[in-house]
Motif scaffolding. Structure first.
Motif, PDB file in Angstrom:
ATOM      1  N   MET A 204       0.803  -1.182   0.000  1.00 64.17           N
ATOM      2  CA  MET A 204       0.000   0.000   0.000  1.00 64.17           C
ATOM      3  C   MET A 204       0.864   1.271   0.000  1.00 64.17           C
ATOM      4  N   THR A 205       1.879   1.256   0.858  1.00 63.30           N
ATOM      5  CA  THR A 205       2.740   2.434   0.921  1.00 63.30           C
ATOM      6  C   THR A 205       3.545   2.602  -0.359  1.00 63.30           C
ATOM      7  N   ARG A 206       3.941   1.498  -0.974  1.00 66.97           N
ATOM      8  CA  ARG A 206       4.703   1.581  -2.240  1.00 66.97           C
ATOM      9  C   ARG A 206       3.840   2.211  -3.338  1.00 66.97           C
ATOM     10  N   LEU A 207       2.588   1.786  -3.415  1.00 63.59           N
ATOM     11  CA  LEU A 207       1.694   2.364  -4.409  1.00 63.59           C
ATOM     12  C   LEU A 207       1.461   3.848  -4.108  1.00 63.59           C
ATOM     13  N   ALA A 208       1.324   4.186  -2.846  1.00 64.13           N
ATOM     14  CA  ALA A 208       1.169   5.597  -2.464  1.00 64.13           C
ATOM     15  C   ALA A 208       2.391   6.400  -2.887  1.00 64.13           C
ATOM     16  N   GLU A 209       3.584   5.825  -2.741  1.00 61.83           N
ATOM     17  CA  GLU A 209       4.807   6.511  -3.162  1.00 61.83           C
ATOM     18  C   GLU A 209       4.810   6.743  -4.673  1.00 61.83           C
ATOM     19  N   VAL A 210       4.315   5.774  -5.419  1.00 60.51           N
ATOM     20  CA  VAL A 210       4.211   5.937  -6.875  1.00 60.51           C
ATOM     21  C   VAL A 210       3.254   7.085  -7.192  1.00 60.51           C
ATOM     22  N   TYR A 211       2.108   7.093  -6.520  1.00 61.45           N
ATOM     23  CA  TYR A 211       1.141   8.172  -6.727  1.00 61.45           C
ATOM     24  C   TYR A 211       1.729   9.532  -6.348  1.00 61.45           C
ATOM     25  N   LEU A 212       2.498   9.567  -5.278  1.00 62.53           N
ATOM     26  CA  LEU A 212       3.147  10.819  -4.882  1.00 62.53           C
ATOM     27  C   LEU A 212       4.089  11.304  -5.981  1.00 62.53           C
ATOM     28  N   ALA A 213       4.865  10.397  -6.529  1.00 60.56           N
ATOM     29  CA  ALA A 213       5.805  10.752  -7.596  1.00 60.56           C
ATOM     30  C   ALA A 213       5.065  11.264  -8.831  1.00 60.56           C
ATOM     31  N   GLN A 214       3.871  10.750  -9.046  1.00 57.91           N
ATOM     32  CA  GLN A 214       3.055  11.165 -10.191  1.00 57.91           C
ATOM     33  C   GLN A 214       2.170  12.372  -9.871  1.00 57.91           C
ATOM     34  N   ARG A 215       2.307  12.891  -8.652  1.00 58.53           N
ATOM     35  CA  ARG A 215       1.493  14.023  -8.175  1.00 58.53           C
ATOM     36  C   ARG A 215       0.012  13.693  -8.143  1.00 58.53           C
ATOM     37  N   ARG A 216      -0.285  12.431  -7.910  1.00 61.24           N
ATOM     38  CA  ARG A 216      -1.681  11.982  -7.775  1.00 61.24           C
ATOM     39  C   ARG A 216      -2.008  11.919  -6.282  1.00 61.24           C
TER      40      ARG A 216
ATOM     41  N   ALA B 190      -3.095   8.991  -3.440  1.00 56.58           N
ATOM     42  CA  ALA B 190      -2.116   8.552  -2.445  1.00 56.58           C
ATOM     43  C   ALA B 190      -2.635   8.673  -1.014  1.00 56.58           C
ATOM     44  N   GLU B 191      -3.393   9.714  -0.731  1.00 57.43           N
ATOM     45  CA  GLU B 191      -3.799   9.984   0.655  1.00 57.43           C
ATOM     46  C   GLU B 191      -4.589   8.849   1.308  1.00 57.43           C
ATOM     47  N   PRO B 192      -5.619   8.299   0.669  1.00 50.89           N
ATOM     48  CA  PRO B 192      -6.348   7.213   1.346  1.00 50.89           C
ATOM     49  C   PRO B 192      -5.486   5.968   1.579  1.00 50.89           C
ATOM     50  N   LEU B 193      -4.539   5.727   0.675  1.00 52.24           N
ATOM     51  CA  LEU B 193      -3.643   4.588   0.856  1.00 52.24           C
ATOM     52  C   LEU B 193      -2.748   4.781   2.073  1.00 52.24           C
ATOM     53  N   LEU B 194      -2.222   5.989   2.240  1.00 52.85           N
ATOM     54  CA  LEU B 194      -1.365   6.263   3.398  1.00 52.85           C
ATOM     55  C   LEU B 194      -2.157   6.214   4.697  1.00 52.85           C
TER      56      LEU B 194
ATOM     57  N   GLU C 213      -4.849   4.416   5.286  1.00 51.56           N
ATOM     58  CA  GLU C 213      -5.157   3.007   5.579  1.00 51.56           C
ATOM     59  C   GLU C 213      -3.917   2.259   6.046  1.00 51.56           C
ATOM     60  N   ALA C 214      -2.790   2.494   5.396  1.00 45.62           N
ATOM     61  CA  ALA C 214      -1.538   1.854   5.810  1.00 45.62           C
ATOM     62  C   ALA C 214      -1.196   2.244   7.242  1.00 45.62           C
ATOM     63  N   LEU C 215      -1.416   3.499   7.575  1.00 48.49           N
ATOM     64  CA  LEU C 215      -1.145   3.973   8.922  1.00 48.49           C
ATOM     65  C   LEU C 215      -2.033   3.263   9.941  1.00 48.49           C
ATOM     66  N   GLN C 216      -3.309   3.149   9.648  1.00 49.99           N
ATOM     67  CA  GLN C 216      -4.233   2.459  10.557  1.00 49.99           C
ATOM     68  C   GLN C 216      -3.844   0.998  10.752  1.00 49.99           C
TER      69      GLN C 216
ATOM     70  N   VAL D  97       5.568   5.864   7.786  1.00 53.82           N
ATOM     71  CA  VAL D  97       4.321   6.182   7.087  1.00 53.82           C
ATOM     72  C   VAL D  97       3.881   7.610   7.434  1.00 53.82           C
ATOM     73  N   LEU D  98       4.048   7.979   8.691  1.00 54.20           N
ATOM     74  CA  LEU D  98       3.714   9.347   9.095  1.00 54.20           C
ATOM     75  C   LEU D  98       4.542  10.371   8.315  1.00 54.20           C
ATOM     76  N   LEU D  99       5.818  10.080   8.117  1.00 56.10           N
ATOM     77  CA  LEU D  99       6.677  10.985   7.349  1.00 56.10           C
ATOM     78  C   LEU D  99       6.216  11.097   5.898  1.00 56.10           C
ATOM     79  N   ASP D 100       5.825   9.964   5.318  1.00 49.35           N
ATOM     80  CA  ASP D 100       5.296   9.986   3.950  1.00 49.35           C
ATOM     81  C   ASP D 100       4.014  10.816   3.888  1.00 49.35           C
ATOM     82  N   TYR D 101       3.165  10.640   4.893  1.00 51.20           N
ATOM     83  CA  TYR D 101       1.895  11.378   4.946  1.00 51.20           C
ATOM     84  C   TYR D 101       2.157  12.877   5.122  1.00 51.20           C
ATOM     85  N   ALA D 102       3.092  13.232   5.970  1.00 48.15           N
ATOM     86  CA  ALA D 102       3.443  14.642   6.166  1.00 48.15           C
ATOM     87  C   ALA D 102       3.962  15.247   4.858  1.00 48.15           C
ATOM     88  N   SER D 103       4.743  14.486   4.127  1.00 51.89           N
ATOM     89  CA  SER D 103       5.254  14.951   2.835  1.00 51.89           C
ATOM     90  C   SER D 103       4.091  15.235   1.879  1.00 51.89           C
TER      91      SER D 103
END
Length: 92
Positions: free
Chosen positions: A1-13, A17-21, A23-26, A42-48
């Motif tokens: 989940m976090t890997r896919l969120a990172e891909v979305y972040l890189a694509q500015r999507r 990305a937010e719901p994935l992060l 859910e991963a956090l929960q 995960v918190l750091l990724d979400y803050a980013s």
């Protein structure tokens, strides 16, 4: 989940990305506990993500929590490697 969120972040999507992060956090908080180092990552990724969305106040709060987890983890690791010399017995 976090890997896919990172891909979305890189694509500015960010909206993808937010719901994935979240859910991963929960999941990680439930499985590992709220102070586990992986939760901090995960918190750091979400803050980013929040900073990229110009949600700086939310990002600062999340970043602070992640930093506290990392700081506590460092202290716990340091304490677990410390030997109290008053409890050692003489080998003579």
């Amino acid at each position: 989940m976090t890997r896919l969120a990172e891909v979305y972040l890189a694509q500015r999507r960010y909206s993808d990305a937010e719901p994935l992060l979240k859910e991963a956090l929960q999941i990680q908080e439930k499985a590992l506990g709220p102070t586990h180092p992986q939760v901090a990552k995960v918190l750091l990724d979400y803050a980013s993500l929040l900073r990229k969305q110009r949600r700086r106040h939310e990002a600062a709060s999340i970043q602070k929590r992640a930093n506290n987890i990392k700081k506590t983890g460092s202290n716990e690791e340091q304490n677990s490697n410390t030997i109290d010399i008053t409890t050692l017995k003489s080998g003579r």
